[in-house]
Design a protein around this motif. Structure first.
Motif, PDB file in Angstrom:
ATOM      1  N   PRO A  50      55.114  60.163  47.511  1.00  0.00           N
ATOM      2  CA  PRO A  50      53.963  60.976  47.481  1.00  0.00           C
ATOM      3  C   PRO A  50      53.464  61.190  45.984  1.00  0.00           C
ATOM      4  CG  PRO A  50      54.185  61.915  49.446  1.00  0.00           C
ATOM      5  CD  PRO A  50      55.325  60.867  49.639  1.00  0.00           C
ATOM      6  N   GLY A  51      52.500  60.515  45.613  1.00  0.00           N
ATOM      7  CA  GLY A  51      52.348  61.434  44.285  1.00  0.00           C
ATOM      8  C   GLY A  51      52.359  59.709  43.199  1.00  0.00           C
ATOM      9  N   ASP A  52      54.242  58.512  44.083  1.00  0.00           N
ATOM     10  CA  ASP A  52      53.365  57.357  42.934  1.00  0.00           C
ATOM     11  C   ASP A  52      52.661  56.663  43.124  1.00  0.00           C
ATOM     12  OD1 ASP A  52      56.683  58.445  43.177  1.00  0.00           O
ATOM     13  OD2 ASP A  52      56.710  56.767  44.741  1.00  0.00           O
ATOM     14  N   VAL A  53      52.576  55.733  42.678  1.00  0.00           N
ATOM     15  CA  VAL A  53      51.394  55.007  42.115  1.00  0.00           C
ATOM     16  C   VAL A  53      51.952  53.523  41.740  1.00  0.00           C
ATOM     17  CG1 VAL A  53      49.058  54.098  40.070  1.00  0.00           C
ATOM     18  CG2 VAL A  53      50.447  56.836  40.624  1.00  0.00           C
ATOM     19  N   PHE A  54      51.078  52.280  42.173  1.00  0.00           N
ATOM     20  CA  PHE A  54      51.244  51.279  43.135  1.00  0.00           C
ATOM     21  C   PHE A  54      50.530  50.802  41.543  1.00  0.00           C
ATOM     22  CE2 PHE A  54      51.292  46.640  45.134  1.00  0.00           C
ATOM     23  CZ  PHE A  54      52.693  46.551  45.062  1.00  0.00           C
ATOM     24  N   VAL A  55      50.803  49.586  40.458  1.00  0.00           N
ATOM     25  CA  VAL A  55      49.982  49.026  39.801  1.00  0.00           C
ATOM     26  C   VAL A  55      49.991  47.579  39.981  1.00  0.00           C
ATOM     27  CG1 VAL A  55      49.451  49.170  36.798  1.00  0.00           C
ATOM     28  CG2 VAL A  55      50.244  50.940  38.310  1.00  0.00           C
ATOM     29  N   ILE A  56      48.768  47.110  39.711  1.00  0.00           N
ATOM     30  CA  ILE A  56      48.399  45.691  39.613  1.00  0.00           C
ATOM     31  C   ILE A  56      47.918  45.396  38.633  1.00  0.00           C
ATOM     32  CG2 ILE A  56      48.639  43.188  40.933  1.00  0.00           C
ATOM     33  CD1 ILE A  56      48.383  45.181  43.429  1.00  0.00           C
ATOM     34  N   GLN A  57      48.272  44.090  37.772  1.00  0.00           N
ATOM     35  CA  GLN A  57      47.372  43.452  36.285  1.00  0.00           C
ATOM     36  C   GLN A  57      47.483  42.406  37.120  1.00  0.00           C
ATOM     37  OE1 GLN A  57      49.703  44.698  33.102  1.00  0.00           O
ATOM     38  NE2 GLN A  57      48.489  46.413  32.727  1.00  0.00           N
ATOM     39  N   THR A  58      46.400  41.736  37.300  1.00  0.00           N
ATOM     40  CA  THR A  58      46.357  40.361  38.215  1.00  0.00           C
ATOM     41  C   THR A  58      46.364  39.789  36.357  1.00  0.00           C
ATOM     42  OG1 THR A  58      43.548  40.919  37.833  1.00  0.00           O
ATOM     43  CG2 THR A  58      45.307  41.331  39.542  1.00  0.00           C
ATOM     44  N   PRO A  59      46.598  38.472  36.967  1.00  0.00           N
ATOM     45  CA  PRO A  59      46.827  37.683  35.464  1.00  0.00           C
ATOM     46  C   PRO A  59      45.489  37.013  35.091  1.00  0.00           C
ATOM     47  CG  PRO A  59      48.016  36.517  37.877  1.00  0.00           C
ATOM     48  CD  PRO A  59      46.924  37.811  38.363  1.00  0.00           C
ATOM     49  N   GLY A  60      45.191  36.827  33.734  1.00  0.00           N
ATOM     50  CA  GLY A  60      43.845  36.320  33.182  1.00  0.00           C
ATOM     51  C   GLY A  60      43.601  35.211  32.876  1.00  0.00           C
ATOM     52  N   GLY A  61      42.718  33.975  33.247  1.00  0.00           N
ATOM     53  CA  GLY A  61      42.395  33.448  33.937  1.00  0.00           C
ATOM     54  C   GLY A  61      42.550  32.409  31.920  1.00  0.00           C
ATOM     55  N   GLY A  62      43.089  31.263  32.161  1.00  0.00           N
ATOM     56  CA  GLY A  62      43.415  30.550  31.060  1.00  0.00           C
ATOM     57  C   GLY A  62      41.635  29.859  29.904  1.00  0.00           C
ATOM     58  N   GLY A  63      41.973  29.188  29.313  1.00  0.00           N
ATOM     59  CA  GLY A  63      40.961  29.661  28.690  1.00  0.00           C
ATOM     60  C   GLY A  63      40.139  27.828  28.163  1.00  0.00           C
ATOM     61  N   TYR A  64      39.031  27.829  27.691  1.00  0.00           N
ATOM     62  CA  TYR A  64      38.717  25.811  28.119  1.00  0.00           C
ATOM     63  C   TYR A  64      38.148  26.121  26.674  1.00  0.00           C
ATOM     64  CZ  TYR A  64      35.943  22.344  28.775  1.00  0.00           C
ATOM     65  OH  TYR A  64      35.353  20.772  29.393  1.00  0.00           O
ATOM     66  N   GLY A  65      38.759  24.738  25.531  1.00  0.00           N
ATOM     67  CA  GLY A  65      37.990  24.410  25.091  1.00  0.00           C
ATOM     68  C   GLY A  65      39.256  25.021  23.894  1.00  0.00           C
ATOM     69  N   ALA A  66      39.193  24.343  22.355  1.00  0.00           N
ATOM     70  CA  ALA A  66      39.791  24.800  21.125  1.00  0.00           C
ATOM     71  C   ALA A  66      39.042  25.642  20.840  1.00  0.00           C
ATOM     72  CB  ALA A  66      40.063  23.578  20.528  1.00  0.00           C
ATOM     73  N   SER A  67      39.069  26.987  19.923  1.00  0.00           N
ATOM     74  CA  SER A  67      38.503  27.978  19.082  1.00  0.00           C
ATOM     75  C   SER A  67      38.009  26.988  18.212  1.00  0.00           C
ATOM     76  CB  SER A  67      39.200  29.074  19.066  1.00  0.00           C
ATOM     77  OG  SER A  67      40.326  29.484  18.396  1.00  0.00           O
ATOM     78  N   SER A  68      36.692  27.903  18.123  1.00  0.00           N
ATOM     79  CA  SER A  68      35.806  26.925  16.305  1.00  0.00           C
ATOM     80  C   SER A  68      36.120  28.506  15.519  1.00  0.00           C
ATOM     81  CB  SER A  68      35.188  26.218  16.365  1.00  0.00           C
ATOM     82  OG  SER A  68      34.295  27.098  16.462  1.00  0.00           O
ATOM     83  N   THR A  69      36.861  27.766  14.700  1.00  0.00           N
ATOM     84  CA  THR A  69      36.529  28.744  13.310  1.00  0.00           C
ATOM     85  C   THR A  69      36.057  28.838  11.998  1.00  0.00           C
ATOM     86  OG1 THR A  69      38.842  28.837  11.816  1.00  0.00           O
ATOM     87  CG2 THR A  69      38.817  30.543  13.515  1.00  0.00           C
ATOM     88  N   SER A  70      34.880  29.385  11.561  1.00  0.00           N
ATOM     89  CA  SER A  70      34.077  28.937  10.074  1.00  0.00           C
ATOM     90  C   SER A  70      34.739  29.795   9.344  1.00  0.00           C
ATOM     91  CB  SER A  70      32.594  29.184  10.859  1.00  0.00           C
ATOM     92  OG  SER A  70      32.274  30.785  10.530  1.00  0.00           O
ATOM     93  N   GLU A  71      34.736  29.135   7.745  1.00  0.00           N
ATOM     94  CA  GLU A  71      35.063  29.600   6.625  1.00  0.00           C
ATOM     95  C   GLU A  71      33.796  30.053   5.140  1.00  0.00           C
ATOM     96  OE1 GLU A  71      38.168  27.381   4.931  1.00  0.00           O
ATOM     97  OE2 GLU A  71      38.652  26.382   6.764  1.00  0.00           O
TER      98      GLU A  71
END
Length: 71
Positions: A50-71
């Motif tokens: 009693p009082g314990d907490v079961f924590v689950i962090q689900t995996p994050g999905g992978g990204g799609y496409g290269a990120s673009s940066t503007s200068e």
């Protein structure tokens, strides 16, 4: 109580596509009433009190496409 987890993507993160970054791997642990933390693997079990907490962090999905940066 006995808590059981059977999950994937804990050691190898979800992959990205078409140059996208990989996602984050999942994690799980038990936070005990005494302040300690018990890490669990992707296929594991833990006895909870009693009082314990079961924590689950689900995996994050992978990204799609290269990120673009503007200068």
């Amino acid at each position: 109580m006995t808590a059981v987890i059977v999950s994937s993507r804990r050691n190898v993160a979800p992959f990205g596509l078409d140059g996208g970054e990989d996602g984050a791997a999942g994690q799980q642990w038990v936070e005990r009433t005494d302040g300690s933390r018990t890490e669990l693997t992707g296929t594991d079990r833990a006895e909870l009190t009693p009082g314990d907490v079961f924590v689950i962090q689900t995996p994050g999905g992978g990204g799609y496409g290269a990120s673009s940066t503007s200068e």
